[in-house]
Scaffold this motif. Structure first.
Motif, PDB file in Angstrom:
ATOM      1  N   UNK A   1       0.830  -1.204   0.000  1.00  0.00           N
ATOM      2  CA  UNK A   1       0.000   0.000   0.000  1.00  0.00           C
ATOM      3  C   UNK A   1       0.862   1.251   0.000  1.00  0.00           C
ATOM      4  N   UNK A   2       1.943   1.191  -0.789  1.00  0.00           N
ATOM      5  CA  UNK A   2       2.826   2.342  -0.909  1.00  0.00           C
ATOM      6  C   UNK A   2       2.395   3.211  -2.080  1.00  0.00           C
ATOM      7  N   UNK A   3       2.967   4.389  -2.166  1.00  0.00           N
ATOM      8  CA  UNK A   3       2.529   5.320  -3.218  1.00  0.00           C
ATOM      9  C   UNK A   3       3.694   6.122  -3.783  1.00  0.00           C
ATOM     10  N   UNK A   4       4.872   5.524  -3.804  1.00  0.00           N
ATOM     11  CA  UNK A   4       6.021   6.226  -4.352  1.00  0.00           C
ATOM     12  C   UNK A   4       6.056   6.120  -5.863  1.00  0.00           C
ATOM     13  N   UNK A   5       7.085   6.678  -6.460  1.00  0.00           N
ATOM     14  CA  UNK A   5       7.240   6.639  -7.908  1.00  0.00           C
ATOM     15  C   UNK A   5       7.341   5.210  -8.395  1.00  0.00           C
ATOM     16  N   UNK A   6       6.657   4.913  -9.483  1.00  0.00           N
ATOM     17  CA  UNK A   6       6.653   3.580 -10.079  1.00  0.00           C
ATOM     18  C   UNK A   6       6.191   2.510  -9.105  1.00  0.00           C
ATOM     19  N   UNK A   7       5.386   2.918  -8.112  1.00  0.00           N
ATOM     20  CA  UNK A   7       4.829   1.943  -7.197  1.00  0.00           C
ATOM     21  C   UNK A   7       5.784   1.487  -6.124  1.00  0.00           C
ATOM     22  N   UNK A   8       6.897   2.168  -5.916  1.00  0.00           N
ATOM     23  CA  UNK A   8       7.830   1.775  -4.878  1.00  0.00           C
ATOM     24  C   UNK A   8       7.455   2.419  -3.558  1.00  0.00           C
ATOM     25  N   UNK A   9       8.081   1.935  -2.501  1.00  0.00           N
ATOM     26  CA  UNK A   9       7.768   2.429  -1.175  1.00  0.00           C
ATOM     27  C   UNK A   9       8.058   3.918  -1.040  1.00  0.00           C
ATOM     28  N   UNK A  10       7.118   4.657  -0.488  1.00  0.00           N
ATOM     29  CA  UNK A  10       7.310   6.066  -0.187  1.00  0.00           C
ATOM     30  C   UNK A  10       7.875   6.158   1.222  1.00  0.00           C
ATOM     31  N   UNK A  11       9.187   6.261   1.337  1.00  0.00           N
ATOM     32  CA  UNK A  11       9.850   6.216   2.635  1.00  0.00           C
ATOM     33  C   UNK A  11       9.568   7.455   3.471  1.00  0.00           C
ATOM     34  N   UNK A  12       9.078   8.496   2.840  1.00  0.00           N
ATOM     35  CA  UNK A  12       8.731   9.722   3.553  1.00  0.00           C
ATOM     36  C   UNK A  12       7.213   9.888   3.658  1.00  0.00           C
ATOM     37  N   UNK A  13       6.485   8.820   3.408  1.00  0.00           N
ATOM     38  CA  UNK A  13       5.027   8.892   3.416  1.00  0.00           C
ATOM     39  C   UNK A  13       4.438   8.810   4.809  1.00  0.00           C
ATOM     40  N   UNK A  14       3.132   8.951   4.855  1.00  0.00           N
ATOM     41  CA  UNK A  14       2.380   8.865   6.109  1.00  0.00           C
ATOM     42  C   UNK A  14       1.434   7.673   6.028  1.00  0.00           C
ATOM     43  N   UNK A  15       1.519   6.794   7.010  1.00  0.00           N
ATOM     44  CA  UNK A  15       0.744   5.554   7.006  1.00  0.00           C
ATOM     45  C   UNK A  15       0.000   5.385   8.319  1.00  0.00           C
ATOM     46  N   UNK A  16      -1.079   4.613   8.265  1.00  0.00           N
ATOM     47  CA  UNK A  16      -1.887   4.347   9.453  1.00  0.00           C
ATOM     48  C   UNK A  16      -2.076   2.847   9.619  1.00  0.00           C
ATOM     49  N   UNK A  17      -1.774   2.352  10.803  1.00  0.00           N
ATOM     50  CA  UNK A  17      -2.135   0.989  11.197  1.00  0.00           C
ATOM     51  C   UNK A  17      -3.336   1.129  12.116  1.00  0.00           C
TER      52      UNK A  17
END
Length: 372
Positions: free
Chosen positions: A85-101
């Motif tokens: 459920x990442x949203x980085x470029x080309x579907x890679x992990x957005x390491x600076x993204x915001x996520x919710x568990x």
């Protein structure tokens, strides 16, 4: 969540009108098996369900991509990797993204997410269970710079995000049902395998317990919840036996309830049908904690709080949850109410995204065996 012979399934919804074609082309519909070791493998190998690797939903990869997975001994069944459920470029992990568990539990999913984030990333862990908050806080302490833990119910995710000043997030994960910790803590009353007070509260601030349901609900209401939430064909007889027994004395413990349920189910059905109390316990727990109502009323809000290309991943434990997730995902993907023969849409309802797991992602037999 701990599984024995029960089956969990994961579904993933990606938000936004624009999304990567590679996502569809290389989405995995089969689980990979947890090897319990560190490894690096090409995606061609990882996407082979017979390869014997981590139970990670690999839905966001291009051919020849390489990812590193680090399963741990505490890895929960059907672990959903941040890449799901990442949203980085080309579907890679957005390491600076915001996520919710949204179902923090012991922090198993959150640990795997947090360790893939940089200090610029952020993870919000939500749980209503005080014991889970304590356990997860300890487990995630090395990521204190990027993790915020909130005691609440995920149905209040909009309020939680608003209070934290967060408008949109890149991914949300839910792992539904009772957690391993709750099952293993006998005094919580979730398991039928240990004698304990009938409690089953996921939020111990709640006043009503399972004991109250068992001893105060009418025979019809007991029948209704065991039939609808437990899907037990002996629901009517079980409800009848509960009401009859409680006229003698209140039913106060898990083993007392077990005895009543066993008496209501024919011997030949008890031999081959698994533990006779499992469906009734599930039904009472769902009723007490309003689990299906919370799920039904939360999915749309969660999708609305996703960034473009953000992901919502939900792990379900039984058909009732699975049905709700499928319907809500479908309605958000195709909300149009125009008659099918209309040449153009006139209702004005637009798709909010796309379901990227058309088939449930299921654990393998080996994974079930390891986690039983």
């Amino acid at each position: 969540m701990k599984l024995t012979k029960a089956i969990a399934a994961a579904a993933v919804f990606v938000c936004g009108i624009t999304w990567l074609p590679a996502l569809s082309s290389y989405a995995s519909e089969d689980p990979l098996v947890d090897s319990g070791i560190d490894y690096t493998e090409s995606m061609e190998t990882l996407l082979n369900p017979g390869a014997g690797y981590s139970s990670t939903v690999a839905v966001n990869c291009k051919p020849n991509d390489t990812k590193v997975y680090n399963p741990t001994s505490s890895l929960v069944v059907l672990f959903v990797d941040i890449g799901a459920f990442s949203s980085g470029a080309n579907g890679t992990t957005n390491e600076d993204g915001t996520y919710v568990d949204g179902t923090l539990g012991g922090g198993g999913h959150s640990y795997e997410i947090a360790k893939r984030l940089t200090a610029g990333g952020r993870l919000i862990g939500i749980d209503q269970d005080a014991d889970a908050i304590k356990a997860a806080t300890d487990r995630l302490k090395e990521f204190a710079d990027r993790v915020t833990i909130v005691r609440n119910n995920y149905c209040n995710i909009a309020d939680v995000l608003d209070e934290l000043g967060i408008v949109k997030v890149d991914g949300i994960i839910l792992d539904l049902g009772v957690s391993s910790y709750q099952l293993d803590t006998a005094e919580r009353g979730f398991t039928y395998n240990v004698d304990a007070p009938l409690d089953m509260r996921m939020d111990q601030r709640q006043q009503i317990t399972a004991k109250d349901i068992v001893n105060t609900y009418s025979e019809f209401d007991l029948y209704r919840i065991i039939r609808d939430y437990g899907e037990d064909k002996f629901a009517k007889n079980i409800a009848k036996h509960i009401v009859a027994r409680r006229t003698e004395k209140p039913i106060e413990t898990t083993f007392e309830l077990n005895d009543v349920i066993k008496a209501a189910i024919p011997m030949k059905c008890r031999i081959n049908g698994g533990h006779p109390a499992k469906r009734t316990f599930q039904a009472i727990r769902i009723e007490l904690n309003h689990e299906l109502d919370v799920l039904e009323n939360s999915i749309d809000t969660m999708i609305d709080r996703l960034n473009a290309d953000g992901r919502l991943c939900i792990i379900t434990f039984h058909s009732l949850e699975d049905r709700i997730v499928k319907v809500r995902f479908k309605n958000n993907e195709n909300p149009c109410t125009c008659p099918p023969d209309f040449p153009v849409c006139v209702c004005g309802k637009k798709s909010k995204g796309k379901v990227i797991t058309r088939k449930p992602i299921l654990p393998s037999e080996e994974e079930l065996s390891v986690n039983s």
